[in-house]
Design an enzyme around this catalytic site. Structure first.
Site, short mmCIF file in Angstrom:
data_model
loop_
_atom_site.label_atom_id
_atom_site.label_comp_id
_atom_site.label_asym_id
_atom_site.label_seq_id
_atom_site.Cartn_x
_atom_site.Cartn_y
_atom_site.Cartn_z
N GLY A 91 0.77 -1.23 0.00
CA GLY A 91 0.00 0.00 0.00
C GLY A 91 0.80 1.28 0.00
O GLY A 91 0.25 2.35 -0.27
N ASP A 92 2.10 1.21 0.30
CA ASP A 92 2.95 2.42 0.29
C ASP A 92 4.37 2.02 -0.10
O ASP A 92 5.35 2.39 0.55
CB ASP A 92 2.94 3.08 1.67
CG ASP A 92 3.63 4.45 1.68
OD1 ASP A 92 3.65 5.11 0.61
OD2 ASP A 92 4.14 4.85 2.75
N LEU A 93 4.47 1.27 -1.19
CA LEU A 93 5.73 0.61 -1.54
C LEU A 93 6.63 1.50 -2.39
O LEU A 93 6.89 1.20 -3.55
CB LEU A 93 5.47 -0.72 -2.23
CG LEU A 93 6.71 -1.62 -2.34
CD1 LEU A 93 7.31 -1.90 -0.99
CD2 LEU A 93 6.36 -2.91 -3.05
#
Length: 265
Positions: A175-177
């Site tokens: 989700g926040d890679l």
């Protein structure tokens, strides 16, 4: 609870702490204990949700730091020594991400909202992927955008049923890679600071591409994707660009504009 108070849980005195570079959600310190143990400690309002996300990722077999303890606004994690990225490390990242994405949900989204600093991230569970991306990832940012740009993003949101797959496999996403949330340690790689939800696996790949250039070792380990992924990439990259615009201001307006243009809106 204070950091010193954690000594009761670990059964060892806290002898030193050192601030580390953190994200927008929490402060991070290295805590050294008298028995030689090192622990990464995060403090923030959402660390309980992060702990649940890390446990879910671990249960899927993904490489993440172990959750050692969570209480109040403190999250204690396994200490992982960081090294420069290597070909083996990139390959491990590809394998780990493939393992994460193999875990499936029965809808898109997550049971609760999350956030990046002052930016709230909606995760309303849905079964229609284009609708989720429009209502939870693009449209909430319209009030913060200049009017002309807001109209283009709104037009893109309306066009998503023709631009995105309706029901891609609901993969478990980091989700926040961005590359800063991949921690390389020797020949291993770990996924840290997640903002999990279920969605199209291409979302994580698109963000990794936005601020870095994954090596061939990564792509070989992750596996081949849909050749049409490149057409969807700017649509998925627009979300993190909008988050950065909200957090850091006009310096990211150019990135948002370029991605809107690349999305052919």
């Amino acid at each position: 609870m204070t950091l010193q108070g954690l000594s009761r849980f670990f059964g060892s005195d806290v002898v030193a702490t050192r601030p580390l570079h953190g994200g927008d959600l929490s402060e991070v310190v290295r805590m050294d204990l008298s028995d030689g143990t090192r622990v990464a400690v995060k403090r923030g309002p959402l660390v309980g949700i992060e702990a649940d996300m890390l446990r879910r990722m671990a249960s899927a077999g993904a490489p993440v730091p172990r959750v050692l303890h969570q209480t109040g606004d403190l999250l204690c994690l396994e200490w992982l020594g960081e090294t420069p990225a290597s070909p083996a490390g990139w390959g491990a990242l590809g394998t780990g991400l493939r393992t994460l994405h193999a875990a499936r949900g029965d809808h898109y989204g997550w049971p609760c909202t999350y956030g990046f600093g002052r930016v709230t991230i909606r995760n309303t569970p849905m079964t229609d992927w284009p609708r989720f991306w429009a209502e939870c990832r693009l449209l909430p940012f319209l009030p913060a955008l200049p009017p002309a740009m807001a109209r283009r993003v709104e037009a893109l949101a309306r066009a998503l049923p023709e631009r995105l797959p309706a029901t891609p496999a609901p993969a478990l996403l980091h989700g926040d890679l961005w590359i800063g949330n991949a921690l390389f340690s020797g020949s291993s790689a770990y996924l840290i600071d997640p903002a999990c939800y279920y969605g199209d696996a291409e979302v994580d790949l698109a963000m990794l591409d936005l601020f870095s250039t994954p090596t061939q070792a990564f792509h070989d380990a992750y596996g081949a994707g849909d050749p049409a992924r490149a057409e969807r990439r700017p649509i998925y990259q627009l979300f993190p660009a909008l988050v950065h615009y909200r957090l850091f201001g006009a310096s990211y307006q150019g990135l948002v504009a370029r991605l809107v243009q690349a999305a052919r809106i």
